[in-house]
Enzyme design. Structure first.
Site, short mmCIF file in Angstrom:
data_model
loop_
_atom_site.label_atom_id
_atom_site.label_comp_id
_atom_site.label_asym_id
_atom_site.label_seq_id
_atom_site.Cartn_x
_atom_site.Cartn_y
_atom_site.Cartn_z
N ASP A 165 -0.37 7.37 23.15
CA ASP A 165 0.75 6.65 22.54
C ASP A 165 0.86 5.24 23.13
OD1 ASP A 165 1.40 7.95 24.98
OD2 ASP A 165 3.53 7.63 24.62
N GLU A 170 3.49 9.85 26.57
CA GLU A 170 3.64 9.41 27.96
C GLU A 170 4.69 8.32 28.07
OE1 GLU A 170 2.97 7.05 31.59
OE2 GLU A 170 2.79 6.36 29.55
ZN LIG Z 1 0.24 3.75 30.10
#
Ligand SMILES: [Zn+2]
Length: 383
Positions: free
Chosen positions: A81, A143
């Protein structure tokens, strides 16, 4: 299917928007990114597994394994992401990888859609039959927002490997420590009333004044107790970041809210420190009529530390020529630690370029990353 060039692989991943955000208006899935990686890795002979993420049907982790079926190998990991971007602040389209002045520009070029293509490039010519320990390529979801991808791995309890490298942008310098992050809210509830007579209410604002003094006192104490010279700021920090209370000058304030952020050192436990602070505040309020509630503004990230004498730390130090250090940002490292995976953060690109308009990766980071990855595979997968 033939696997594209490394440049083309990075371009294809950058072209697939995969923003993750706690703000639902910006949040997107990552399955297109996972899909490309799964195709390329399967083509190289990896056994590919897609792990769905509860709460996010449009997101997944990818676990791809080459070599023996055991849990004593090497994991090379990257998140799929990116943060949201403001295209109008960019010199070019953030989703079109653009080369200029020896740099590759694009959203995620540094953080971190280049790392896994570089890993694939590093294993392109590897004969799977030579592997005595498995090589696991891991691509995670979310994340940048909830860390739900890393949490999903922890929830399975599967170790996946003995060692891991997370290719976050560190300019290829190994990192074995970062602080934990806690963001909390303290809410004080008193009783509103007319300002002309203090007996008509209980002021949450005046109460918050005592609470803030008590928080700063507690902060002084933990800063005296905990030090780690490996960090640029070698002590835990606590920042009072937001306060809101009351409405009118002529009303006793019935409600006041304070938000703060804590960065705790390795060895400190997030939950234990929160409980300790709460007890300190409650003692300070004594038998006051004020009601105090503390709650978390996000799930938090534990502090991270891998021992300096771990083989993966030493290997990354030797291959990079840099001693392992600490960074000021958080990673998925502490989640891997919970699975007893010895982890180092080390990848191409500079964190200063991450989360910025005109994010880029310097071209001279590509080959050293490939070389380092091949060195790691040689040490940990080919005996
Ligand atoms: Zn990163």
């Amino acid at each position: 299917m033939s696997i594209p060039s490394v440049r083309e692989m990075i371009a294809r991943l950058v072209a697939e928007p995969s923003v993750s955000s706690v703000h639902p208006d910006f949040d997107q899935g990552n399955r297109a990114v996972i899909g490309h990686l799964a195709d390329w890795l399967a083509d190289l002979g990896f056994r590919v597994e897609i792990q769905g993420i509860a709460r996010h049907p449009d997101k997944a982790n990818l676990i791809a394994t080459l070599g023996p079926d055991s849990e004593d190998g090497l994991i090379l990991s990257g998140h799929t992401d990116t943060v949201p971007c403001d295209p109008e602040l960019w010199s070019n389209d953030p989703f079109t990888l653009t080369e200029r002045d020896g740099r590759l520009y694009g959203l995620g070029s540094a953080d971190m859609k280049s790392y896994l293509p570089l890993v694939i490039e590093a294993v392109r010519t590897l004969d799977p039959k030579r592997l005595t320990h498995p090589l696991v390529v891991l691509a995670t979801a979310d994340e940048e927002s909830s860390m739900d991808g890393a949490q999903a791995l922890v929830d399975t309890g599967r170790r996946l490997g003995r060692y891991a490298v997370i290719g976050e942008p560190t300019s290829l310098k190994p990192i074995r420590m970062h602080k934990g992050i806690v963001m909390d809210r303290v809410t004080l509830t008193g009783r509103a009333g007319h300002s002309s007579n203090p007996a008509l209410g209980v002021s949450a604002l005046e109460g918050m004044n005592h609470v803030m003094s008590a928080i700063l006192e507690w902060r002084d104490a933990i800063q005296k107790q905990h030090r780690n010279a490996g960090f640029e700021v070698p002590f835990p920090t606590l920042n009072l970041g937001h306060i809101h209370g009351g409405d009118n000058p002529n009303r006793i304030c019935g409600h006041c809210e304070l938000h703060y952020d804590m960065r705790l050192l390795p060895g400190m436990d997030n939950e234990q420190q929160r409980a300790d602070l709460l007890a300190h505040l409650q003692r300070r309020l004594g038998d006051s009529e004020l009601r105090l509630v503390m709650d978390a503004l996000f799930a938090g990230v534990p502090p991270f530390e891998t021992r300096a004498d771990s083989p993966i730390v030493q290997a990354c130090e030797e291959l990079s020529g840099h001693p392992a250090g600490a960074v000021a940002f958080a990673t998925e490292g502490p989640f891997f630690s919970q699975l007893d995976i010895q982890t180092v953060v080390c990848g191409p690109g500079d964190i200063d370029q991450a989360h910025q308009p005109d994010e880029y990766l310097r071209l001279d980071q590509l080959q050293p990353c490939i070389d380092m990855t091949q060195g790691l595979i040689k040490r940990f997968c080919l005996s």
